[in-house]
Design a protein around this motif. Structure first.
Motif, mmCIF file in Angstrom:
data_model
loop_
_atom_site.group_PDB
_atom_site.id
_atom_site.type_symbol
_atom_site.label_atom_id
_atom_site.label_comp_id
_atom_site.label_asym_id
_atom_site.label_seq_id
_atom_site.Cartn_x
_atom_site.Cartn_y
_atom_site.Cartn_z
ATOM 1 N N UNK A 435 0.883 -1.412 0.415
ATOM 2 C CA UNK A 435 -0.109 -0.294 0.630
ATOM 3 C C UNK A 435 0.767 1.283 0.347
ATOM 4 N N UNK A 436 2.164 0.969 0.460
ATOM 5 C CA UNK A 436 3.011 2.326 0.134
ATOM 6 C C UNK A 436 3.870 2.661 -1.101
ATOM 7 N N UNK A 437 3.161 2.303 -2.232
ATOM 8 C CA UNK A 437 3.989 1.593 -3.183
ATOM 9 C C UNK A 437 2.641 3.230 -4.094
ATOM 10 N N UNK A 438 3.409 3.442 -5.277
ATOM 11 C CA UNK A 438 3.016 4.338 -6.540
ATOM 12 C C UNK A 438 2.887 4.280 -7.851
ATOM 13 N N UNK A 439 2.417 3.583 -8.415
ATOM 14 C CA UNK A 439 2.339 3.317 -9.799
ATOM 15 C C UNK A 439 2.536 4.546 -10.856
ATOM 16 N N UNK A 440 3.975 4.824 -12.010
ATOM 17 C CA UNK A 440 3.349 5.830 -13.121
ATOM 18 C C UNK A 440 3.366 4.762 -14.290
ATOM 19 N N UNK A 441 2.086 4.984 -14.791
ATOM 20 C CA UNK A 441 2.123 4.517 -15.978
ATOM 21 C C UNK A 441 2.087 5.173 -17.382
ATOM 22 N N UNK A 442 2.684 5.203 -18.226
ATOM 23 C CA UNK A 442 2.631 6.478 -19.642
ATOM 24 C C UNK A 442 0.842 5.624 -20.496
ATOM 25 N N UNK A 443 1.059 7.167 -21.162
ATOM 26 C CA UNK A 443 -0.231 6.784 -21.552
ATOM 27 C C UNK A 443 -0.493 6.125 -22.978
ATOM 28 N N UNK A 444 0.711 5.982 -23.416
ATOM 29 C CA UNK A 444 0.737 5.566 -24.368
ATOM 30 C C UNK A 444 1.509 3.898 -24.480
ATOM 31 N N UNK A 445 2.221 4.280 -24.024
ATOM 32 C CA UNK A 445 3.280 2.582 -24.325
ATOM 33 C C UNK A 445 2.043 1.654 -23.683
ATOM 34 N N UNK A 446 0.914 2.298 -22.448
ATOM 35 C CA UNK A 446 0.699 1.661 -21.321
ATOM 36 C C UNK A 446 1.684 0.551 -20.366
ATOM 37 N N UNK A 447 2.452 1.262 -20.101
ATOM 38 C CA UNK A 447 3.533 0.659 -19.522
ATOM 39 C C UNK A 447 4.248 1.288 -18.366
ATOM 40 N N UNK A 448 4.488 0.487 -17.109
ATOM 41 C CA UNK A 448 4.335 1.652 -15.644
ATOM 42 C C UNK A 448 6.593 2.131 -16.350
ATOM 43 N N UNK A 449 6.428 3.167 -15.876
ATOM 44 C CA UNK A 449 7.898 3.674 -16.014
ATOM 45 C C UNK A 449 8.005 3.457 -14.918
ATOM 46 N N UNK A 450 7.861 4.235 -13.713
ATOM 47 C CA UNK A 450 8.419 4.194 -12.335
ATOM 48 C C UNK A 450 7.279 4.350 -11.182
ATOM 49 N N UNK A 451 7.471 2.956 -10.276
ATOM 50 C CA UNK A 451 6.960 2.500 -8.484
ATOM 51 C C UNK A 451 7.204 3.669 -7.882
ATOM 52 N N UNK A 452 6.693 4.830 -7.120
ATOM 53 C CA UNK A 452 6.809 5.302 -6.337
ATOM 54 C C UNK A 452 6.749 4.821 -4.767
ATOM 55 N N UNK A 453 7.806 5.287 -4.169
ATOM 56 C CA UNK A 453 7.602 4.568 -2.069
ATOM 57 C C UNK A 453 7.583 5.769 -1.266
ATOM 58 N N UNK A 454 6.581 7.121 -1.716
ATOM 59 C CA UNK A 454 6.697 7.939 -1.374
ATOM 60 C C UNK A 454 6.783 7.826 0.787
#
Length: 520
Positions: A435-454
């Motif tokens: 639950x401490x993760x946040x996925x950032x997804x590219x709108x065009x490739x639909x791939x996760x480009x980074x997973x943040x752990x704030x």
């Protein structure tokens, strides 16, 4: 008969159960309820931050039985388990208490609602904001940890005001079309009006006893309040919070129903209701000329009192229950699903114009459609929704209603968000160990480009953007939490604002212009 009298009768029943069960070694159900349940569900069982626990609201529970929910919690909700404190017998006794009807529910209609109005005698309107900031870039933060709202300057992130709210704000605050007035609703039905320009509370009114969410009319004149208890929709005048209409809700066959949610449909000048207990949706019109359906007429005339406005209702029969919606950008199509449905049952698409289902949706988990986001991809509009069961984000082509990708996430999520000026969507992992993760997804490739752990080990959720999309605001959803500001392009942290469980953030511009990246 008052609510306290009703509760006394329940207490006497509970005392009798204690006498019979004392030899089993657990406390009486009333004592257990007060210790473990009352803080969320109300001392009188009529609801607080959690729903009312009476037969009228429990009759449609599907899935685990009540005792199992009490002991082990409920998946994809904030209901914890109490097996550390209760044994099976104790849970069963609480269930018996919950299934005991309150003999007379307190009346709560137009008279009682209007009598509850509490307008601030010290409120003084102003001609212009008392602060120096962009009025369209104000963001409010709901802090459920201590029941406050903070008002942020979206450019400097200075806190302009922090004011108390009713208990357990729920469902997302709404702005009037000018962005000046903010309307906030609590789970126990209180609606608060706040003047952002003056930084003052205007007043409040209790529109229901256990309520779900609110919707603002496109002309800013009406605020609709959806309630579980009583089974009704309340329409308030935004000017003075008086009642314009109390619409009791029963299906075509006479079955009473809780109102799971209410949404505005600006192009049609209507509200759409999601019903919890009958397979119908309702459309209630507030515009001058409701479209056909047997009641089209010009009924809005100058000088007509709002108590005389009919707010005609259109009832649409569905093949299955829907209590969670997402509208396309034209507001012609509704993507809907039942949150209580079994995993993998999918959803349906309703054409609101013709009033019929036109397609099925392949949704593998329990989608949180109302938190979805849309964007343009390869010449078509697509929509992404998280699932509260199963670690995927579904991406759906809104021209064919086909799922074009299931993005594997680190666990079930609750919100996805974006902005028309951003190339990413942000998806939290709200439930489970990640639950401490946040996925950032590219709108065009639909791939996760980074997973943040704030914030390691803490729940992070709900992203909102500034007016121009330059910054993304992320909640650390804890009592000692924070709003973390990220550069939406570089994904680097810019600033961290301490907050008390900041459950949601709402930017004026994004909300009143219906930004494609945010929920409506």
């Amino acid at each position: 008969m008052t609510r306290s009298t009703n509760f006394s009768k329940i207490a006497r029943l509970a005392t009798a159960v204690v006498a019979l069960s004392g030899s089993l070694g657990f406390a009486g159900p009333n004592e257990d309820y007060q210790e473990h349940c009352a803080s969320c569900h109300g001392e009188d069982r009529l609801g607080g931050s959690g729903p009312a626990l009476i037969p009228e609201t429990l009759r449609k529970i599907r899935g685990p039985n009540l005792a199992e929910v009490i002991l082990n919690g409920r998946v994809a909700t904030q209901m914890p388990g109490f097996s550390e404190y209760l044994d099976q017998g104790g849970a069963d006794a609480i269930v018996e208490l919950l299934q005991t009807p309150i003999e007379v529910l307190p009346p709560w209609g137009e008279e009682e609602i209007n009598a509850s109005r509490d307008m601030n005698p010290d409120y003084i309107p102003v001609d212009a904001p008392v602060w120096d900031a962009d009025p369209m870039n104000i963001t409010v933060v709901v802090e459920t940890g201590d029941h406050h709202v903070s008002v942020l300057d979206g450019d400097t992130f200075e806190v302009l005001d922090r004011f108390p709210t009713p208990f357990a704000v729920h469902g997302g605050p709404k702005y009037d079309p000018t962005g000046r007035y903010l309307f906030i609703m609590s789970r126990d039905g209180w609606v608060q009006k706040y003047d952002i320009y003056a930084l003052q509370t205007v007043g409040q009114v209790r529109a229901g006893l256990n309520s779900r969410n609110i919707a603002m009319s496109s002309d800013g004149k009406w605020l609709a309040v959806a309630s579980y208890l009583p089974n009704m929709l309340t329409i308030l005048s935004t000017e003075d919070l008086t009642v314009a209409k109390v619409q009791m809700v029963k299906g075509k066959d006479g079955t009473p129903s809780r109102v799971a949610a209410v949404y505005q449909v600006p192009p049609r000048e209507s509200f759409v209701l999601a019903l919890k207990d009958v397979p119908e949706i309702w459309e209630i019109f507030y515009g001058k000329n409701p479209p056909q359906f047997g009641f089209a007429h010009d009924w809005r005339t100058e000088g007509l009192a709002h108590t005389d406005i009919p707010f005609p209702v259109r009832k649409i029969t569905l093949p299955d229950y829907l209590d969670d919606f997402f509208f396309d950008q034209t507001y012609e199509y509704i993507m809907g699903a039942s949150r209580d449905g079994a995993e993998g049952t999918g959803g349906q698409v309703i054409d609101l114009v013709i009033g019929h289902k036109i397609a099925d949706l392949d949704l593998p988990g329990m989608p949180h459609l109302s938190s979805g986001t849309t964007w343009e991809r390869n010449g078509t509009t697509v929509m992404a929704t998280p699932h509260m069961r199963g670690g995927v984000v579904s991406v759906i082509d809104m021209s064919t209603w086909e799922t074009i990708k299931l993005i594997e996430a680190k666990g079930p999520g609750f919100f996805v968000r974006s902005h028309e000026n951003s190339k990413y969507i942000w998806a939290d992992v709200f439930f489970g160990p990640n639950r401490d993760l946040m996925h950032v997804i590219d709108k065009q490739s639909l791939e996760i480009v980074k997973t943040l752990q704030p914030a390691v080990g803490k729940t992070v959720a709900h992203v909102e953007f500034t007016k121009d999309g330059r910054y993304a605001l992320v909640s650390v959803w804890e009592d000692d939490g924070a709003v973390i500001i990220y550069d939406a392009e570089t994904l680097e942290e810019v600033r961290r604002l301490p907050m008390r469980k900041p459950s949601g953030k709402y930017n004026v511009w994004n909300k009143i212009t219906f930004s494609e990246g945010t929920s409506h």
